[in-house]
Design a protein around this motif. Sequence first.
Motif, PDB file in Angstrom:
ATOM      1  N   TYR A  52      24.619  13.332 -16.563  1.00 25.99           N
ATOM      2  CA  TYR A  52      24.488  14.916 -16.646  1.00 25.99           C
ATOM      3  C   TYR A  52      25.304  15.559 -17.403  1.00 25.99           C
ATOM      4  O   TYR A  52      25.328  16.620 -17.767  1.00 25.99           O
ATOM      5  CB  TYR A  52      23.967  15.310 -15.360  1.00 25.99           C
ATOM      6  CG  TYR A  52      25.430  15.315 -14.427  1.00 25.99           C
ATOM      7  CD1 TYR A  52      26.016  16.302 -14.526  1.00 25.99           C
ATOM      8  CD2 TYR A  52      25.655  14.419 -13.617  1.00 25.99           C
ATOM      9  CE1 TYR A  52      27.012  16.879 -13.629  1.00 25.99           C
ATOM     10  CE2 TYR A  52      26.635  14.701 -12.632  1.00 25.99           C
ATOM     11  CZ  TYR A  52      27.409  15.780 -12.737  1.00 25.99           C
ATOM     12  OH  TYR A  52      28.647  15.716 -11.858  1.00 25.99           O
ATOM     13  N   VAL A  68      16.839  14.768 -18.704  1.00 33.30           N
ATOM     14  CA  VAL A  68      18.043  15.387 -18.307  1.00 33.30           C
ATOM     15  C   VAL A  68      17.590  16.531 -17.386  1.00 33.30           C
ATOM     16  O   VAL A  68      16.546  16.988 -17.084  1.00 33.30           O
ATOM     17  CB  VAL A  68      18.434  16.459 -19.620  1.00 33.30           C
ATOM     18  CG1 VAL A  68      18.797  15.519 -20.850  1.00 33.30           C
ATOM     19  CG2 VAL A  68      16.885  17.059 -20.272  1.00 33.30           C
ATOM     20  N   MET A  85      14.328  17.056 -13.332  1.00 34.35           N
ATOM     21  CA  MET A  85      14.633  16.201 -14.460  1.00 34.35           C
ATOM     22  C   MET A  85      13.366  16.155 -15.332  1.00 34.35           C
ATOM     23  O   MET A  85      12.413  15.548 -14.909  1.00 34.35           O
ATOM     24  CB  MET A  85      15.062  15.025 -13.721  1.00 34.35           C
ATOM     25  CG  MET A  85      15.432  13.895 -14.805  1.00 34.35           C
ATOM     26  SD  MET A  85      16.225  12.492 -13.968  1.00 34.35           S
ATOM     27  CE  MET A  85      14.887  11.558 -13.251  1.00 34.35           C
TER      28      MET A  85
END
Length: 303
Positions: free
Chosen positions: A162, A119, A76
């Motif tokens: 996501y 992300v 991430m």
Amino acid sequence: MSLIAGTTVHLPIDREVSPYGFFLTNGEQDVLLHYSEIIGKIEPGMMIEVFIFYDTEDRLAATMKKPYLTLGDMAMLEVADVHPRLGCFLEMGLGRQLLLPIRELPELKELHPKVGDKVFVIMEHDKQGRLRAKLAGERELAPLAFHAPSSWLNQWVEGTVYKTLQMGTFVLVDGGVLGFGVIGMIHSSERLQMLRLGERVQARVSFVREDGRVNLSMAARKEVGRDLDADRLLTFLKERPNGAMPYSDQTPPDIIKQRFGISKAAFKRALGKLMREGLITQKDNWTQLKPVDGAEPSKTESK
């Protein structure tokens, strides 16, 4: 064996070339370890661990700094910069960024990540062998996720978006001490607004599925939401001249949504509560506070 960008390898230091740095070799290829990429004290003959990448001139280079992920790994990463045509640049722990191409992002610009969002991505090569990011999806996230406990039902949780679609938003719910996280979905009917990729969101677990995933809602339970909505409508009426408003259970859903930010069903539940409590009356598609003295308020107030 050829050196591959995105991998971590152990290489011997072959020689120092000032003012650039040290050249490392695998016997077939030499690669520069610039002075700015060195950690600690090194000298020719030493065997060191380095990460291989492409520099700004598309030449293979090495660094002793540790990246947050390597080729094929998932992590991430935080959005460090956004380019309107290229995509997002992600912080990868080396003082340089990894590109998440524009084609990986949602079609709607307003759903693109902002600086500071995080992300889930996988490091891969483009056609030229350069490093780039690819969005991680369910196939990569599911093996790491755990099953939500039944005790989560109706609990408020936090997570990271996501994947965002018109029909719903997919979220990885924080796992805390339990593990990596839980896969959840907020159906479009349970969203209060569209959510962008990488956005942090708070939601209520409305259902724990048999497969351990969860259905989420951004709204409180109906009975809790009904009370909150009823209080809002009552306050709204008290602030109106004559205590009346040109909205009722006959008002179209889109107008209710635009004016009060709630669904038609939630609006009707709130009105029903107020009517049962004897606080309001309805007539001719108007809703008004029930007069204390029995007099009927005027309905001259416009929308």
